[in-house]
Design a protein around this motif. Structure first.
Motif, PDB file in Angstrom:
ATOM      1  N   PHE A 264      26.761  39.603  46.270  1.00 25.15           N
ATOM      2  CA  PHE A 264      27.158  38.922  47.866  1.00 25.15           C
ATOM      3  C   PHE A 264      28.647  38.607  48.154  1.00 25.15           C
ATOM      4  N   VAL A 265      28.439  37.580  47.054  1.00 20.66           N
ATOM      5  CA  VAL A 265      29.885  37.047  46.315  1.00 20.66           C
ATOM      6  C   VAL A 265      30.739  38.492  46.294  1.00 20.66           C
ATOM      7  N   TYR A 266      30.614  38.682  45.430  1.00 21.30           N
ATOM      8  CA  TYR A 266      31.215  40.167  45.019  1.00 21.30           C
ATOM      9  C   TYR A 266      31.244  41.059  45.933  1.00 21.30           C
ATOM     10  N   LEU A 267      30.211  41.707  46.934  1.00 19.96           N
ATOM     11  CA  LEU A 267      30.498  42.161  48.160  1.00 19.96           C
ATOM     12  C   LEU A 267      31.657  41.853  49.141  1.00 19.96           C
ATOM     13  N   LEU A 268      31.207  40.451  49.303  1.00 19.83           N
ATOM     14  CA  LEU A 268      32.438  40.084  50.010  1.00 19.83           C
ATOM     15  C   LEU A 268      33.703  40.279  49.850  1.00 19.83           C
ATOM     16  N   LEU A 269      33.481  39.530  49.160  1.00 18.40           N
ATOM     17  CA  LEU A 269      34.691  39.887  48.338  1.00 18.40           C
ATOM     18  C   LEU A 269      35.801  41.126  48.002  1.00 18.40           C
ATOM     19  N   GLN A 270      35.105  41.899  48.366  1.00 23.44           N
ATOM     20  CA  GLN A 270      35.276  43.635  47.839  1.00 23.44           C
ATOM     21  C   GLN A 270      35.925  44.222  49.978  1.00 23.44           C
ATOM     22  N   ARG A 271      35.210  43.321  50.570  1.00 24.75           N
ATOM     23  CA  ARG A 271      35.460  43.918  51.810  1.00 24.75           C
ATOM     24  C   ARG A 271      36.671  43.456  52.475  1.00 24.75           C
ATOM     25  N   ARG A 272      37.095  42.017  51.386  1.00 30.49           N
ATOM     26  CA  ARG A 272      37.983  41.132  52.089  1.00 30.49           C
ATOM     27  C   ARG A 272      39.008  41.496  51.827  1.00 30.49           C
ATOM     28  N   LEU A 273      39.182  42.460  50.427  1.00 27.20           N
ATOM     29  CA  LEU A 273      40.842  42.990  49.969  1.00 27.20           C
ATOM     30  C   LEU A 273      39.802  44.318  49.655  1.00 27.20           C
ATOM     31  N   LEU A 282      34.665  46.127  37.915  1.00 26.75           N
ATOM     32  CA  LEU A 282      35.091  44.695  37.463  1.00 26.75           C
ATOM     33  C   LEU A 282      34.979  43.529  38.229  1.00 26.75           C
ATOM     34  N   LEU A 283      34.757  43.225  39.317  1.00 31.78           N
ATOM     35  CA  LEU A 283      34.701  42.276  39.858  1.00 31.78           C
ATOM     36  C   LEU A 283      33.973  41.028  38.402  1.00 31.78           C
ATOM     37  N   PRO A 284      32.514  41.219  38.278  1.00 35.01           N
ATOM     38  CA  PRO A 284      32.092  40.193  37.110  1.00 35.01           C
ATOM     39  C   PRO A 284      32.673  39.236  36.240  1.00 35.01           C
ATOM     40  N   LEU A 285      33.972  40.452  35.728  1.00 36.46           N
ATOM     41  CA  LEU A 285      34.911  40.019  34.684  1.00 36.46           C
ATOM     42  C   LEU A 285      35.392  39.034  34.874  1.00 36.46           C
ATOM     43  N   GLY A 286      35.461  38.624  36.280  1.00 38.81           N
ATOM     44  CA  GLY A 286      36.875  37.482  36.357  1.00 38.81           C
ATOM     45  C   GLY A 286      35.915  36.456  36.479  1.00 38.81           C
ATOM     46  N   THR A 287      34.592  35.743  37.042  1.00 37.31           N
ATOM     47  CA  THR A 287      33.516  35.006  37.176  1.00 37.31           C
ATOM     48  C   THR A 287      33.474  35.051  35.150  1.00 37.31           C
ATOM     49  N   LEU A 318      31.581  26.230  43.662  1.00 35.44           N
ATOM     50  CA  LEU A 318      30.853  27.238  44.920  1.00 35.44           C
ATOM     51  C   LEU A 318      31.195  27.055  45.629  1.00 35.44           C
ATOM     52  N   LEU A 319      31.544  25.524  46.888  1.00 35.23           N
ATOM     53  CA  LEU A 319      31.939  25.061  48.183  1.00 35.23           C
ATOM     54  C   LEU A 319      33.395  25.593  48.335  1.00 35.23           C
ATOM     55  N   CYS A 320      34.320  25.295  47.564  1.00 41.25           N
ATOM     56  CA  CYS A 320      35.743  26.619  47.280  1.00 41.25           C
ATOM     57  C   CYS A 320      35.572  27.942  47.092  1.00 41.25           C
ATOM     58  N   ALA A 333      47.094  36.315  45.077  1.00 40.94           N
ATOM     59  CA  ALA A 333      46.150  35.249  44.193  1.00 40.94           C
ATOM     60  C   ALA A 333      44.415  35.226  44.928  1.00 40.94           C
ATOM     61  N   LEU A 334      44.056  35.679  45.773  1.00 38.51           N
ATOM     62  CA  LEU A 334      42.819  35.735  46.442  1.00 38.51           C
ATOM     63  C   LEU A 334      41.793  36.137  45.054  1.00 38.51           C
ATOM     64  N   PRO A 335      41.502  37.009  44.672  1.00 35.01           N
ATOM     65  CA  PRO A 335      40.492  37.338  43.541  1.00 35.01           C
ATOM     66  C   PRO A 335      40.279  36.761  42.717  1.00 35.01           C
ATOM     67  N   TYR A 336      41.642  35.951  42.081  1.00 32.04           N
ATOM     68  CA  TYR A 336      41.253  35.294  40.714  1.00 32.04           C
ATOM     69  C   TYR A 336      41.532  34.279  41.232  1.00 32.04           C
ATOM     70  N   LEU A 337      41.589  33.825  42.455  1.00 34.10           N
ATOM     71  CA  LEU A 337      40.939  32.576  42.925  1.00 34.10           C
ATOM     72  C   LEU A 337      39.624  32.087  42.810  1.00 34.10           C
ATOM     73  N   VAL A 338      38.807  33.219  43.510  1.00 36.76           N
ATOM     74  CA  VAL A 338      37.692  33.041  43.680  1.00 36.76           C
ATOM     75  C   VAL A 338      36.408  33.315  42.591  1.00 36.76           C
ATOM     76  N   LEU A 339      37.142  34.294  41.591  1.00 38.87           N
ATOM     77  CA  LEU A 339      36.586  34.573  40.659  1.00 38.87           C
ATOM     78  C   LEU A 339      36.686  32.911  39.506  1.00 38.87           C
ATOM     79  N   ALA A 340      37.805  32.470  39.917  1.00 38.65           N
ATOM     80  CA  ALA A 340      37.430  31.751  38.102  1.00 38.65           C
ATOM     81  C   ALA A 340      37.512  30.358  38.689  1.00 38.65           C
TER      82      ALA A 340
END
Length: 439
Positions: A264-273, A282-287, A318-320, A333-340
């Protein structure tokens, strides 16, 4: 690593990983690296599937968020139903490795079945069997790591294992991405290659992990003259009478109720961007990259300051993540921040929780005790996954995430009140005096 010999006798001395008197850290036990290799190879296989599964189900099969939430709940919650059984079977006669082999093998056999499952019930059944395998293997594997590591370096041992495990999680989505770009039937190719890699992980486990764990010196007899406890489901549940175990289990359950699934986190990030489908894997690679970099440092930090503080700090990360996804900001920078932050959450909670739980649990019930904590957490995340999918379907993704954020704040406050009174870093010989230590 070394080839396992089923005739080797378990060590009676302290594990080889114990720190020397000079204060320098010695090498970790070979079992830790052998199991780390098994997890690395297996995670390449499993994360190949995990990386494409949300897109395959939602975009390929047209499932609604509620339908995906139900499947994801099955994927993460089915293992909870068998973890106590797996832990109990492993503790009876020290059969940690055979139970782990059964679990890894069962999950490997499920990979090609995804090629045949084209409906929601069929996919749910395959995922349930796959998670059954995970439930069987997780507690015995973690018990082998904890039994091979002394209390003062257990956080580091779990950190090294989780780092190796995450290296596989880092490679898995990358392999899936390359297969999807090159293969005509991309999803079928991903599932086939995943099966072959999973079989390799089972082979490594059979050859390089010792058949019996190194065990500490025999537990001291209790004042009543009783020896070490015998492995049974009743004895495992009785561990909840130990204050440290009970409080840690309750904290894991509370925080698990507000832990939104990775998918769900990755799906939300995909929709935002507006990430295209072909880049989604490739999104799980950041995590995974953040997890890989932080697992060992945070494991060492847990050895110094106590696992509880690091565990709670991970949920602050996680709250962040939730807060960043709720904002209207769509910067580069949003995807880098979220995945980090997402990777930091796992680095501070996954292995740290098991290292903390191993301390107050005696060696004879180590698999059962760890499974007890894992079961509570997995059931809570199962409920969260279904609830979040239902909320997304009924009210939309932002409202669902806002609700999860508020719930995490409430649960974190409750967990703070229930926190263990003392750092959990040593071993105890027996739970016989649990009533004296009960709150």
């Amino acid at each position: 690593m070394y080839v396992a010999d089923s005739r080797s006798t378990p060590a009676t001395a302290a594990p080889a990983a114990r720190s020397t008197r000079s204060g320098r850290r010695s090498a970790l036990a070979p079992t830790v690296f052998a199991l780390g290799t098994v997890s690395l190879v297996t995670d390449v296989s499993s994360e190949m599937v995990t990386a494409v599964l949300p897109l395959y189900l939602v975009a390929g099969l047209g499932l609604s968020p509620l339908g995906f939430g139900l499947l994801d709940g099955v994927y993460n919650g089915a293992s909870a139903l068998v973890r106590l059984v797996g832990g109990h079977l492993a503790d009876r006669g020290g059969r940690h490795k055979p139970v782990a082999v059964l679990g890894y093998g069962l999950s490997a056999l499920c990979k090609p079945l995804l090629l045949l499952a084209g409906s929601l019930p069929a996919i749910a059944a395959v995922l349930a069997v796959d998670r059954t395998g995970k439930g069987l293997r997780t507690a015995p594997r973690d018990a082998l790591i904890s039994l091979a590591s002394p209390g003062e370096s257990r956080g580091r041992a779990f950190g090294v294992h989780r780092a190796m495990d995450t290296a596989g999680a880092l490679l898995g989505p990358l392999v899936a991405f390359l297969i999807l770009r090159q293969a005509v039937d991309g999803y079928d190719a991903v599932f086939t290659v995943s099966f072959c890699v999973a079989l390799l992980g089972v082979l490594v486990l059979l050859l390089f992990v010792p058949s019996r764990p190194a065990r500490p010196a025999p537990a001291r007899a209790t004042a009543e003259g009783q020896g070490a406890p015998r492995a049974s489901l009743k004895a495992a549940l009785a561990l909840l009478r130990v204050r440290e175990v009970r409080r840690l289990a309750l904290c894991a359950v509370l925080l698990g109720l507000a832990t939104v699934s990775d998918s769900f986190v990755y799906l939300l990030l995909q929709r935002r961007l507006g990430v295209s489908d072909r880049w989604f894997a490739l999104l799980p690679l950041g995590t995974a990259a953040a997890f890989l970099l932080l697992a060992v440092p945070l494991g060492r930090l847990a050895d110094r300051v106590g696992g509880w503080r690091v565990f709670l700090g991970g949920h602050v990360a996680l709250l962040c993540v939730y807060a960043a996804l709720l904002t209207g900001w769509r910067g580069d920078a949003l995807p880098y921040l979220v995945l980090a932050l997402h990777g930091a959450f796992y680095a501070a909670t996954d292995g740290v929780l098991m290292a903390a739980a191993a301390g107050p649990v005696p060696a004879e019930l180590r698999s059962s005790g760890l499974a007890l904590v894992q079961t509570g957490q997995a059931l809570a995340r199962f409920a969260c996954s279904i609830g979040f999918g239902a909320a997304w379907t009924a009210w939309g993704d932002r409202t669902a995430l806002g609700t999860a954020t508020a719930l995490l704040v409430v649960c974190a406050t409750g967990a703070l009140a229930l926190r263990p009174a003392v750092p959990m870093r040593g071993d105890v010989p027996s739970p016989a005096n649990s009533e004296e230590r009960s709150a």
